[in-house]
Design a protein around this motif. Structure first.
Motif, short mmCIF file in Angstrom:
data_model
loop_
_atom_site.label_atom_id
_atom_site.label_comp_id
_atom_site.label_asym_id
_atom_site.label_seq_id
_atom_site.Cartn_x
_atom_site.Cartn_y
_atom_site.Cartn_z
N LEU A 67 0.85 -1.18 0.00
CA LEU A 67 0.00 0.00 0.00
C LEU A 67 0.89 1.23 0.00
O LEU A 67 1.93 1.26 0.67
N ASN A 68 0.49 2.25 -0.74
CA ASN A 68 1.23 3.50 -0.67
C ASN A 68 0.29 4.69 -0.76
O ASN A 68 -0.75 4.64 -1.43
N ALA A 69 0.66 5.73 -0.03
CA ALA A 69 -0.06 7.00 -0.10
C ALA A 69 1.00 8.10 -0.05
O ALA A 69 1.06 8.90 0.87
N SER A 167 -8.03 4.62 -13.67
CA SER A 167 -8.23 4.04 -12.34
C SER A 167 -9.15 2.83 -12.41
O SER A 167 -10.15 2.85 -13.14
N PRO A 168 -8.87 1.80 -11.61
CA PRO A 168 -9.77 0.64 -11.56
C PRO A 168 -10.92 0.84 -10.58
O PRO A 168 -11.81 -0.01 -10.48
N LEU A 194 -5.50 0.05 -6.75
CA LEU A 194 -6.82 -0.16 -6.15
C LEU A 194 -6.85 0.49 -4.77
O LEU A 194 -5.86 0.44 -4.03
N SER A 195 -7.96 1.07 -4.40
CA SER A 195 -8.08 1.66 -3.06
C SER A 195 -8.09 0.58 -1.99
O SER A 195 -8.78 -0.44 -2.12
N ILE A 212 -6.47 5.71 3.87
CA ILE A 212 -6.74 5.05 2.59
C ILE A 212 -5.51 5.19 1.70
O ILE A 212 -4.91 6.26 1.60
N ALA A 213 -5.16 4.09 1.04
CA ALA A 213 -3.96 4.10 0.20
C ALA A 213 -4.20 3.31 -1.07
O ALA A 213 -5.29 2.75 -1.27
N GLY A 214 -3.18 3.26 -1.91
CA GLY A 214 -3.28 2.53 -3.17
C GLY A 214 -2.60 1.18 -3.08
O GLY A 214 -1.43 1.07 -2.72
N LEU A 215 -3.34 0.12 -3.41
CA LEU A 215 -2.80 -1.23 -3.39
C LEU A 215 -2.21 -1.58 -4.75
O LEU A 215 -2.85 -1.40 -5.78
#
Length: 305
Positions: A67-69, A167-168, A194-195, A212-215
């Motif tokens: 995960l990254n934000a 974005s998915p 993905l969120s 909330i981050a991006g998977l």
């Protein structure tokens, strides 16, 4: 085997690119391999002004992914043009600038700054960012906004290739793909992250300060493949596949469903040298499976009757 790829005028010596946010400005990875072994690379997201990004912690490992934000931390377009780009111009590799902005006019302005830069081969438009002027909803979740942003970039991009990164996190990605094409996109790259989120039961806190981050990573590859398969069948522009690529077989799966090229992301963190040898591994595997050429293999998926 000839691994050259032509993507609506964007010429790549092979179909391997690296994904934005995972490869810096390219030169950071020079100690691990020859940049000219890549077909191209996408620079980290660039905004008009410098951005500090999100607070720490902003990266967390997950099963089969991360995960990254980060929050698009970057030094701004002026620093990119005056500091990073000059050192890249001598490299025989396509440099793609990834654009981040908070409204359509700003996207257009950013494209205008880069339109005259000889060392930039293409512009990748990050529509996963929020539109701060319309309540913070991500551009990429609204087809009308995707079209407006793409149009704004297209008008200011001059002769630069315009790639829109989808974005998915939507109900139907093909609707978004058609909106980008209607707005003037030359190609599409997908998918973005993905969120997701992660929590720590011992501290009772989120593992990411932004919550909330991006998977990304191998965990999302089935979703990415499905999206690429659907979009290739829905639009007539080339598609670049992204999501969980960690081997030549992974990369060729995206080519099999119709992608012209691929971008390697999370694997760059695990193995900084991985992307440099991927084209050679893909060529070897193509020969093993009896493919006559990369072009013949592309989109040759045999679907049930």
């Amino acid at each position: 085997m000839n691994m050259h790829v032509s993507i609506a005028g964007l010429e790549l010596k092979n179909p391997v690119m690296t994904a934005s946010g995972t490869f810096g400005f390219g030169l950071e990875f020079a100690p691990y391999g020859d940049l000219e072994a890549l077909g191209g690379f996408v620079a980290k997201g660039i905004s008009l002004k410098p951005r500090e990004g999100n607070p720490m912690p902003r990266i967390a490992e997950t099963p089969c992914g991360m995960l990254n934000a980060i929050g698009i931390q970057n030094p701004g377009v002026e620093a990119f043009v005056t500091q990073a780009l000059p050192a890249l111009k001598s490299k025989d590799v396509a440099v793609v600038a990834n654009l981040y902005a908070c409204d359509a006019a700003e996207f257009g302005e950013l494209a205008g700054v880069l339109a005259g830069e000889e060392g930039v081969a293409a512009l990748e438009v990050n529509v996963s960012c929020p539109n701060v002027k319309e309540g913070g909803v991500a551009f990429g979740q609204d087809p009308a906004q995707i079209a407006r942003v793409t149009e704004a970039v297209r008008k200011k991009a001059g002769g630069k290739h315009v790639m829109v990164k989808l974005s998915p996190n939507v109900t139907d990605i093909t609707v978004c793909a058609r909106a980008a094409v209607d707005g003037g996109a030359d190609s599409l790259s997908l998918i973005n992250t993905l969120s997701g989120m992660a929590v720590d039961v011992r501290t009772g806190k989120p593992r990411i300060a932004n919550v909330i981050a991006g998977l990304s990573g191998p965990a999302i590859k089935p979703v990415a493949l499905r999206c690429v398969h659907q979009v290739v069948r829905a639009v007539d522009v080339p598609v670049i596949g992204i999501g969980g690529i960690a081997s030549a077989e992974d990369a060729l799966e995206f080519i099999l469903v119709g992608a012209h090229a691929v971008q390697v992301g999370t694997a760059n963190f695990l193995r900084p040298d991985f992307a440099f040898g991927l084209a050679g591994e893909m060529e070897k595997l193509l020969s093993e499976v009896g493919a006559e050429s990369l072009e013949a293999f592309r989109g040759s998926l045999q679907l049930p009757l």
